[in-house]
Design a protein around this motif. Structure first.
Motif, PDB file in Angstrom:
ATOM      1  N   ARG A  37       0.983  -1.193   0.155  1.00 39.32           N
ATOM      2  CA  ARG A  37       0.088   0.156   0.126  1.00 39.32           C
ATOM      3  C   ARG A  37       0.691   1.239  -0.139  1.00 39.32           C
ATOM      4  O   ARG A  37       0.431   2.334  -0.172  1.00 39.32           O
ATOM      5  CB  ARG A  37      -0.984  -0.075   1.161  1.00 39.32           C
ATOM      6  CG  ARG A  37      -1.915  -1.218   1.053  1.00 39.32           C
ATOM      7  CD  ARG A  37      -2.883  -1.617   2.154  1.00 39.32           C
ATOM      8  NE  ARG A  37      -3.127  -2.915   1.865  1.00 39.32           N
ATOM      9  CZ  ARG A  37      -4.264  -3.594   2.597  1.00 39.32           C
ATOM     10  NH1 ARG A  37      -4.750  -3.004   3.738  1.00 39.32           N
ATOM     11  NH2 ARG A  37      -4.639  -5.005   2.493  1.00 39.32           N
ATOM     12  N   SER A  38       2.197   1.045   0.375  1.00 44.35           N
ATOM     13  CA  SER A  38       2.918   2.223   0.113  1.00 44.35           C
ATOM     14  C   SER A  38       3.707   2.266  -1.484  1.00 44.35           C
ATOM     15  O   SER A  38       3.835   3.319  -2.078  1.00 44.35           O
ATOM     16  CB  SER A  38       4.148   2.238   1.040  1.00 44.35           C
ATOM     17  OG  SER A  38       5.127   1.044   0.705  1.00 44.35           O
ATOM     18  N   LYS A  39       3.590   1.042  -2.044  1.00 42.80           N
ATOM     19  CA  LYS A  39       4.264   0.789  -3.414  1.00 42.80           C
ATOM     20  C   LYS A  39       3.256   1.507  -4.567  1.00 42.80           C
ATOM     21  O   LYS A  39       3.566   2.394  -5.223  1.00 42.80           O
ATOM     22  CB  LYS A  39       4.637  -0.760  -3.804  1.00 42.80           C
ATOM     23  CG  LYS A  39       4.777  -0.821  -5.131  1.00 42.80           C
ATOM     24  CD  LYS A  39       4.986  -2.373  -5.236  1.00 42.80           C
ATOM     25  CE  LYS A  39       5.119  -2.654  -6.824  1.00 42.80           C
ATOM     26  NZ  LYS A  39       4.242  -3.127  -7.561  1.00 42.80           N
ATOM     27  N   LEU A  40       2.022   1.198  -4.231  1.00 32.96           N
ATOM     28  CA  LEU A  40       0.936   1.798  -5.219  1.00 32.96           C
ATOM     29  C   LEU A  40       1.467   1.516  -6.680  1.00 32.96           C
ATOM     30  O   LEU A  40       1.650   0.288  -6.990  1.00 32.96           O
ATOM     31  CB  LEU A  40       0.805   3.210  -4.731  1.00 32.96           C
ATOM     32  CG  LEU A  40       0.392   3.571  -3.572  1.00 32.96           C
ATOM     33  CD1 LEU A  40       0.264   5.149  -3.250  1.00 32.96           C
ATOM     34  CD2 LEU A  40      -1.148   3.171  -3.087  1.00 32.96           C
ATOM     35  N   ALA A  41       1.282   2.545  -7.423  1.00 31.96           N
ATOM     36  CA  ALA A  41       1.597   2.136  -8.938  1.00 31.96           C
ATOM     37  C   ALA A  41       2.752   2.744  -9.403  1.00 31.96           C
ATOM     38  O   ALA A  41       3.277   3.076 -10.318  1.00 31.96           O
ATOM     39  CB  ALA A  41       0.576   3.236  -9.677  1.00 31.96           C
ATOM     40  N   ARG A  42       4.063   2.334  -8.394  1.00 30.80           N
ATOM     41  CA  ARG A  42       5.150   2.685  -8.638  1.00 30.80           C
ATOM     42  C   ARG A  42       5.962   1.451  -8.955  1.00 30.80           C
ATOM     43  O   ARG A  42       5.552   0.330  -8.629  1.00 30.80           O
ATOM     44  CB  ARG A  42       5.914   3.175  -7.652  1.00 30.80           C
ATOM     45  CG  ARG A  42       5.437   4.680  -7.217  1.00 30.80           C
ATOM     46  CD  ARG A  42       6.236   5.384  -6.312  1.00 30.80           C
ATOM     47  NE  ARG A  42       5.643   4.975  -4.973  1.00 30.80           N
ATOM     48  CZ  ARG A  42       6.391   5.425  -3.745  1.00 30.80           C
ATOM     49  NH1 ARG A  42       7.114   6.215  -3.579  1.00 30.80           N
ATOM     50  NH2 ARG A  42       5.584   5.064  -2.700  1.00 30.80           N
TER      51      ARG A  42
END
Length: 212
Positions: free
Chosen positions: A139-144
């Motif tokens: 949930r910190s990575k997201l769309a990266r």
């Protein structure tokens, strides 16, 4: 502890398994592996023809059929967990595959699912691009896009499942290539497309000791 000569010998290592976090995940992993093999038998298909896909909403691995129907096979978490040994792919913190647990793993698209709209990367929902991550990382990575060192970790994971004759072996070969060189080229090419498209890369704030 041992039985008569020629029988089964239970060593201390066996009993240590019951003391680890991964032990609680073992029944689901065994069931998932069996379901993959049993599905091939039930469809009267050779395992090398079993094309496994991932349902993002349901969290299931499934086999598409020619009549557009599908056969659900097993939970994606259960099938992927063995290699990761109950650890997050990125930070190595303990994760669970049991529904309802606070540390339940998320199924993460290594190269973000948002790239699917561009259609430049083949089969983003394929097993080759799926890993288990703790909720914090996912949930910190997201769309990266993960930093490049994690790409090699993914390549090692995929090659391990192939060389170990895991039930997902043939699916991974079909999705990424027949040889190690083919698979390396496929991953590198896909990664470059992802970085060029999304630009921003990501890594966990902390890693808790290499496990795999």
């Amino acid at each position: 502890m041992g039985l008569d000569p020629g029988g089964i010998t239970l060593t201390d290592d066996f009993f240590h398994l019951a003391e680890g976090v991964q032990f609680r995940n073992l029944p689901q992993e065994v069931e998932a592996r069996w379901n993959l093999v049993e599905t091939a038998w039930g469809l009267d298909m050779a395992r090398n023809l079993l094309d496994i896909e991932y349902d993002l909403e349901g969290g299931q691995l499934y086999v598409p059929r020619r009549d557009t129907s599908r056969v659900d096979v097993t939970s994606c978490r259960d099938a992927l967990n063995g290699y990761q040994k109950g650890k997050c792919f990125y930070c190595f913190i303990d994760i669970s595959i049991e529904s309802g647990n606070d540390d339940l793993a998320d199924v993460d698209h290594f190269l973000p699912h948002v790239l699917k709209d561009g259609r430049e990367i083949r089969n983003l929902d394929g097993v080759w691009n799926l890993v288990l991550a703790c909720q914090t990382c996912n949930r910190s990575k997201l769309a990266r896009v993960p930093h490049v060192q994690y790409l090699e970790r993914l390549n090692v994971r995929n090659n391990y499942l192939i060389s170990s004759h895991h039930p997902l072996r043939e699916t991974l070969i079909r999705q990424t290539g027949n040889t190690d060189a083919d698979r390396h080229s496929f991953l590198n090419g896909s990664y470059q497309v992802a970085v060029n498209t999304l630009i921003h890369t990501w890594g966990p704030a902390e890693e808790f000791g290499t496990t795999f």
